[in-house]
Scaffold this active site. Sequence first.
Site, PDB file in Angstrom:
ATOM      1  N   SER A  75      -9.840   2.171   2.955  1.00 23.07           N
ATOM      2  CA  SER A  75      -8.935   2.904   2.098  1.00 23.07           C
ATOM      3  C   SER A  75      -7.947   2.013   1.336  1.00 23.07           C
ATOM      4  O   SER A  75      -7.378   2.462   0.348  1.00 23.07           O
ATOM      5  CB  SER A  75      -8.130   3.900   2.935  1.00 23.07           C
ATOM      6  OG  SER A  75      -7.245   3.214   3.803  1.00 23.07           O
ATOM      7  N   LYS A  78       0.857  -1.195   0.000  1.00 18.56           N
ATOM      8  CA  LYS A  78       0.000   0.000   0.000  1.00 18.56           C
ATOM      9  C   LYS A  78       0.888   1.238   0.000  1.00 18.56           C
ATOM     10  O   LYS A  78       1.884   1.284   0.736  1.00 18.56           O
ATOM     11  CB  LYS A  78      -0.888  -0.034   1.245  1.00 18.56           C
ATOM     12  CG  LYS A  78      -1.899   1.113   1.325  1.00 18.56           C
ATOM     13  CD  LYS A  78      -2.757   0.995   2.592  1.00 18.56           C
ATOM     14  CE  LYS A  78      -3.856   2.049   2.614  1.00 18.56           C
ATOM     15  NZ  LYS A  78      -4.719   1.945   3.813  1.00 18.56           N
ATOM     16  N   SER A 126     -10.232  -0.025   7.176  1.00 17.89           N
ATOM     17  CA  SER A 126      -9.596   0.121   5.862  1.00 17.89           C
ATOM     18  C   SER A 126      -8.908  -1.124   5.310  1.00 17.89           C
ATOM     19  O   SER A 126      -8.485  -1.125   4.158  1.00 17.89           O
ATOM     20  CB  SER A 126      -8.568   1.254   5.899  1.00 17.89           C
ATOM     21  OG  SER A 126      -9.213   2.500   5.804  1.00 17.89           O
TER      22      SER A 126
END
Lengths: 105, 489
Positions: free
Chosen positions: B158, B78, B182
């Site tokens: 997210s 990420k 998330s």
Amino acid sequence: MSLDKQTVARIARLARLKVPEEELQGLAGELSGIMDWIEQLNSVDTSSVEPMNSVADLSLPMRQDKVTEGGHPARVLANAPGGAVYLEPGNPDAGGFFVVPKVVE
Amino acid sequence: MSKPTDLTIADMTAALAKGAISAVELTEAHLAAMETHRGLNAYITETPARAREMAKASDARRKSGAVGPLEGVPLAIKDLFCTEGVLTTAASHILDGFKPTYESTVSSRLWQAGAVMLGKTNLDEFAMGSSNMTSHYGPVENPWKRRGDNRKLVPGGSSGGSASAVAARIAPGATGTDTGGSIRQPAAFCGLVGMKPTYGRCSRWGIIAFASSLDQAGPITRTVKDSALMLQAMAGHDPKDSTSAPLAVPDFVAACSRSIKGLKIGIPAEYRVDGMAPEIQALWDKGIAMIRDAGAEPVEISLPHTKYALPTYYIVAPAECSSNLARYDGVRFGLRVPGKDLIEMYENTRGAGFGKETRRRILIGTYVLSAGYYDAYYKKAQQVRALIARDFTDAFKKCDAILTPTAPSAAFAMGEKMDDPVTMYLNDVFTVPSSLAGLPGISVPGGLGADGLPLGLQVIGRAYDEETVFAVGAALEKSAGLSLQPEGY
């Protein structure tokens, strides 16, 4: 809790965030909506509750006050916007400066 | 052997050990698939050169006999984790051009375990969002589609790029971070396993901070065992993060094959929210039946302050965000927009560099921390947070783990739920309470909804008891017996 345009402009200033004049009204509406929704917390009785500052049920560890990783001026300055100014041009390891607009007359 | 990109992480380590495939071949297969599916926008930065170099080094290590637990496995990171020498953006304009000169603890542990970096995945800006619609680098597409409906769906957020990549077989696993859901919500939306460990289990050092008392790293994978394999490498004490727990990391993989016979699984009454979608209720009922079949005993529990979790979160998280994001001032890294003096440079830089949702949260955070309001909002929220945590402590006197749905709906279409911020915030209704209490939670695919989209079940455990969470998660996975693969991937 309703926030007006002036309040939004004031907190934007506190947050050092430029918000264009034409966006203030819309933001005031959105933020008021969020704050109204948050108001429901007032119905919880918390008079005898200690605030929870951390979920980690640990005391913060102590360590020796010593530099454990340092002496990397070139790495610290590597991402300076527009480039850093170095003490010795061509030798970033000698250290240097971030450049900002003049703050002292 | 099936296509290299269809292999799970566990399959890959076995195939690599047998010599059936090399790390270079595995990496090349993924790089090719990444190119084919670039339209998903799952990656912000692909790192093919680094990937090839790391894969070659991995094959060389294998020859010399020095094999790590994830030796040769390609992974996606990420883009909230700092990676040395590789653009790290947090999906924000304000970090334009930022190449960290250091590596996050979690990612460096993965490389030490032998893993190979494929690239940096897209996310909501500064991890603030539940749809991946707030990224400066554009929205991410979910590889899943509703049956008979061609509209593009969000992957959740997210960690949306990570979830989309793993579901689309352009990474077998990816790191995520979870502040209020998330990791778990995007895993549920994409038919994957998403694990948020206990706060303190993974080091936060080198992860761009959003809300420091809530942020935790964890893996997104296609199976529970892969999740355990990845977390095993990611977790562990780090003196560079003072909130990292000085505890030994248990054997998570072994925990996946533990029997759950005799365990008591709490079913919280307050999660039966008004107007719950019938397919979510049906999924939850199915989950309860599955754990009963596996020999565990469902017990009714109560978490009375559940309904206050979201408003509490939307004080605590923005307050911490406004403090953490104060560092983006245009002086030391990223974007700089000139001004007539220093203050105007700060204001111009931050005004231009932050997107809409980030600005909104900075403003809310600044407001609730401002003089005269601190006690009314921030202190009040921290008090309610203590009550929410106490609810869980009380519940765990009666049960060993808790079972709930992960999200109130399946993946929605791009543009839906965008009318007002609060509608979007409600996505995290089932994940935020355990985040506030710092507890571990996993999302495991439980079944398909009416329109053919995957739905997730969440298992929440006691602090530092990821083992029970993995055991129950693995039992659910086995019982559900799903083989999820979006069409065309």
